[in-house]
Design a protein around this motif. Structure first.
Motif, PDB file in Angstrom:
ATOM      1  N   ALA A  43      -3.087   8.586  -4.068  1.00  0.00           N
ATOM      2  CA  ALA A  43      -1.907   8.072  -4.914  1.00  0.00           C
ATOM      3  C   ALA A  43      -1.382   9.222  -5.452  1.00  0.00           C
ATOM      4  O   ALA A  43      -1.910   9.754  -6.478  1.00  0.00           O
ATOM      5  N   LYS A  44      -0.152   9.850  -5.260  1.00  0.00           N
ATOM      6  CA  LYS A  44       0.556  10.809  -5.826  1.00  0.00           C
ATOM      7  C   LYS A  44       1.680  10.611  -6.822  1.00  0.00           C
ATOM      8  O   LYS A  44       2.183   9.528  -6.526  1.00  0.00           O
ATOM      9  N   GLY A  45       1.668  11.195  -7.690  1.00  0.00           N
ATOM     10  CA  GLY A  45       2.895  11.056  -8.725  1.00  0.00           C
ATOM     11  C   GLY A  45       2.812  10.487  -9.888  1.00  0.00           C
ATOM     12  O   GLY A  45       3.744  10.054 -10.813  1.00  0.00           O
ATOM     13  N   VAL A  46       1.360  10.106 -10.299  1.00  0.00           N
ATOM     14  CA  VAL A  46       1.271   9.848 -11.837  1.00  0.00           C
ATOM     15  C   VAL A  46       1.939  10.667 -12.493  1.00  0.00           C
ATOM     16  O   VAL A  46       2.193  10.287 -13.870  1.00  0.00           O
ATOM     17  N   ASN A  47       1.992  11.799 -12.445  1.00  0.00           N
ATOM     18  CA  ASN A  47       2.531  12.953 -13.540  1.00  0.00           C
ATOM     19  C   ASN A  47       4.068  12.640 -13.766  1.00  0.00           C
ATOM     20  O   ASN A  47       4.428  12.691 -14.764  1.00  0.00           O
ATOM     21  N   ILE A 103      -2.168   3.690 -13.070  1.00  0.00           N
ATOM     22  CA  ILE A 103      -0.896   3.255 -13.344  1.00  0.00           C
ATOM     23  C   ILE A 103      -0.208   3.731 -11.923  1.00  0.00           C
ATOM     24  O   ILE A 103       0.737   2.846 -11.527  1.00  0.00           O
ATOM     25  N   LYS A 104      -0.814   4.623 -11.102  1.00  0.00           N
ATOM     26  CA  LYS A 104      -0.084   4.904  -9.813  1.00  0.00           C
ATOM     27  C   LYS A 104      -0.871   4.428  -8.813  1.00  0.00           C
ATOM     28  O   LYS A 104      -1.928   4.828  -8.462  1.00  0.00           O
ATOM     29  N   LYS A 105      -0.355   3.636  -7.804  1.00  0.00           N
ATOM     30  CA  LYS A 105      -0.808   3.159  -6.851  1.00  0.00           C
ATOM     31  C   LYS A 105      -0.430   3.925  -5.497  1.00  0.00           C
ATOM     32  O   LYS A 105       0.937   3.922  -5.330  1.00  0.00           O
ATOM     33  N   LEU A 106      -1.104   3.692  -4.486  1.00  0.00           N
ATOM     34  CA  LEU A 106      -0.753   3.992  -3.210  1.00  0.00           C
ATOM     35  C   LEU A 106       0.076   3.086  -2.528  1.00  0.00           C
ATOM     36  O   LEU A 106      -0.525   1.862  -2.049  1.00  0.00           O
ATOM     37  N   LEU A 107       1.337   3.290  -2.213  1.00  0.00           N
ATOM     38  CA  LEU A 107       2.204   2.049  -1.676  1.00  0.00           C
ATOM     39  C   LEU A 107       2.675   2.374  -0.321  1.00  0.00           C
ATOM     40  O   LEU A 107       3.224   3.408  -0.277  1.00  0.00           O
TER      41      LEU A 107
END
Ligand code: TEU
Ligand code: CA
Length: 556
Positions: free
Chosen positions: A233-237, A206-210
């Motif tokens: 991609a950081k931040g899925v947490n 669900i977390k993509k590198l944008l």
């Protein structure tokens, strides 16, 4: 570690389409699950995860949902689902549904509205970009089921949308708070209905590198595997914490994540006391032998590799939380065909593999048919493949230069269709699964391998699994089986997988992972043989002689 209501249970995965068909259309249904609740109770399972049964065009067998609030008519009705939840409870079984929210179906009304008005609010539910014929795509990621992750937005020639899986599975834009809100609302709606919880599909995606960008190509197609992007991609947490707080934690629901590639330091965040999920699957055994080139290049795991992977996972989760332990699921070949050497499919070997996995610390998850020793099926032509991923990997194998025969054989070993053939209830026509034509042919071995011939036969695979579930629940042993620490024993001894479970009491679990006897040193005297897959037990002071594929659980 805090104690949780689900810790001592045994879980079971149902693939509804292939479990039991009550109306003769060849497709398993919810009424079929309701009819088999007595059976599930007899087996000793107390959590049942249903693969998706929501409305769906079934492009990816229900992992493409077109309405999260309704049951697909092929599977039944909402009334059936409510009845299943209620009757499940009466049988001591919590019903868990699949939560597929990395993507929905292209036939979901959100996507339809996004196509009608890409600049409107529903356009923001997806990843839609402007694009003109001849232009470069926003990134060169390869979708899991082959080809680029981008396709033309239906009804447009100058817009494209992003899909990590099939093109009929457009990815939902989790960066959009409005999307997250409707997802949480839907989850709570189901939990309010009395659902026990969810298995959370493909969630790490669900977390993509944008913004989207290219990565170095890893095959001749100029594309790059999805994993490479996920690693950056950081931040899925942040999303996972929010989802847990807004939904699961409020209901004390059970949740099990399909999580791949987690960082070890994140494990406490994921499955610790206040984790995003109750549990997550341990896929480390599944990952053995995988090869980025494609299924055709995968190598079969050896006993030593299996043991090592299992012990590493046990060490990682010790004192942190519970992994969910499996030997197979609907995406994998049958465990007994994959982890046992070719041709070694005796009942003894099947029991050994199942027993070694079941007795690990964590939540044992059985997959339908595992309890009767179901095996991979037989494919003689590629037309027999149903699964989109298998069809894609067959093509990958051909592109790599394999002959059609080689490609077929290579892909057949790991095809997801192996696990999806109908449950073998009896030796009757269609294995007693359906009075009609099953949507996927029954495994030709159903006359030898079926539940009816095993039920009540003390030496059957089925009765062996019942012993395991009973031991896990027994007044005397539950504390040790559920919470005891896993301590590997004689880990260097080849083709022997042995470990202690040390808690209130001490158990020694040992499996002879080969078709040849072998002796092992016994650290102390055996008080009681709790489980044994052979009729013999040959121990004397200090030594235990294990027969081929022998598996024992000993009280020390
Ligand atoms: O699988 C997610 C996943 O990571 C897949 O790539 C998996 O490794 C693959 O199926 C192996 O062939 C989940 C579901 O379990 C699977 O059935 C779905 O097809 C997929 O998500 C998309 O929803
Ligand atoms: Ca049916």
């Amino acid at each position: 570690m805090e104690r949780k209501w689900w810790h001592g249970k045994t879980a079971y995965q149902i693939y509804p389409k292939s479990f039991y068909d009550t109306n003769g259309d060849g497709i398993g249904d919810l009424r079929g699950v309701i009819e088999k609740l007595d059976y599930l109770q007899e087996l000793g399972v107390e959590i049942v995860w249903l693969s998706p049964c929501y409305c769906s065009p079934l492009a990816d067998q229900g992992y493409d949902i077109s309405d999260y609030y309704n049951i697909d008519p092929r599977f039944g009705t909402m009334a059936d689902m409510e009845e299943l939840i209620e009757k499940g409870r009466a049988h001591g079984i919590s019903i868990v549904m699949d939560l597929v929210v990395n993507h929905c179906s292209d036939e979901h009304e959100w996507f339809r509205k996004a196509c009608e008005d890409p600049d409107g609010p529903f356009g923001q539910f997806f990843y839609i970009r402007d694009w003109h014929e001849g232009e470069k795509l926003p990134c060169n990621l390869r979708s899991y089921f082959g080809g680029p992750c981008w396709d033309l937005l239906p009804g447009h020639t100058d817009k494209i949308y992003f899909h990590a899986f099939h093109k009929k599975q457009p990815d939902l834009n989790w960066e959009n708070p409005a999307l997250r809100k409707v997802v949480y609302k839907m989850i709570n709606w189901w939990l309010d209905k009395g659902l026990g919880g969810f298995r959370i599909d493909a969630i790490i995606n669900i977390k993509k590198l944008l913004p989207f960008r290219d990565f170095p190509a890893d095959r001749d197609d100029g594309l790059c595997r999805f994993k490479t992007m996920l690693a950056e991609a950081k931040g899925v947490n942040v999303f996972l914490a929010e989802m847990a707080n807004e939904t699961f934690h409020r209901h004390d629901a059970f949740s099990v994540g399909e999580v791949f590639d987690e960082k070890e330091e994140d494990l406490p965040l994921i499955i610790g006391d206040n984790g995003y999920f109750s549990s997550m699957f341990d896929f480390s055994e599944k990952l053995i032998g995988m090869d980025a080139r494609g299924w055709y290049a995968w190598k079969m795991p050896t006993a030593e590799e299996y043991k090592k992977a299992a012990f590493e996972a046990q060490a990682k989760s010790a004192g942190v939380g519970f992994y969910s332990n499996i030997i197979e699921n609907h995406d994998e070949p049958r465990g007994v065909s994959h982890y046992l050497p070719e041709g070694e499919n005796s009942d003894a070997a099947k029991k050994m593999l199942g027993g070694l996995n079941f007795m690990l610390r964590g939540l044992p998850f059985l997959y339908q048919g595992q309890e009767i020793g179901m095996e991979n099926t037989v494919f003689t032509t590629p037309e027999q493949f149903d699964d989109i991923n298998t069809l894609h990997e067959y093509q990958v194998a051909l592109n790599a230069g394999l002959t059609p025969g080689e490609a077929l054989a290579a892909v057949a070993r790991v095809s997801r269709d192996n696990a999806r053939t109908p449950f073998q209830w009896s030796a009757d026509e269609n294995a007693g699964f359906s009075s009609g034509t099953p949507w996927l042919p029954v495994n030709p071995n159903y006359r030898e391998i079926n539940l009816a011939s095993q039920r009540g036969r003390p030496d059957s695979v089925y009765e062996f699994y019942r012993q395991l579930t009973a031991l896990r629940k027994s007044v005397e042993w539950a504390e040790t089986v559920v919470y005891g620490e896993t301590v590997p024993y004689l880990a260097e001894q080849e083709n022997l997988m042995a470990y202690f479970r040390k808690g209130e009491r001490t158990l020694l679990v040992a499996g002879n992972f080969q078709n040849e006897a072998q002796s092992m040193f016994l650290p102390t005297t055996v008080k009681e043989v709790l489980i044994n897959n052979l009729n013999c037990f040959d121990a004397d002071a200090g030594s235990l002689r294990l027969g081929p594929w022998q598996f024992v659980v000993l009280a020390l």
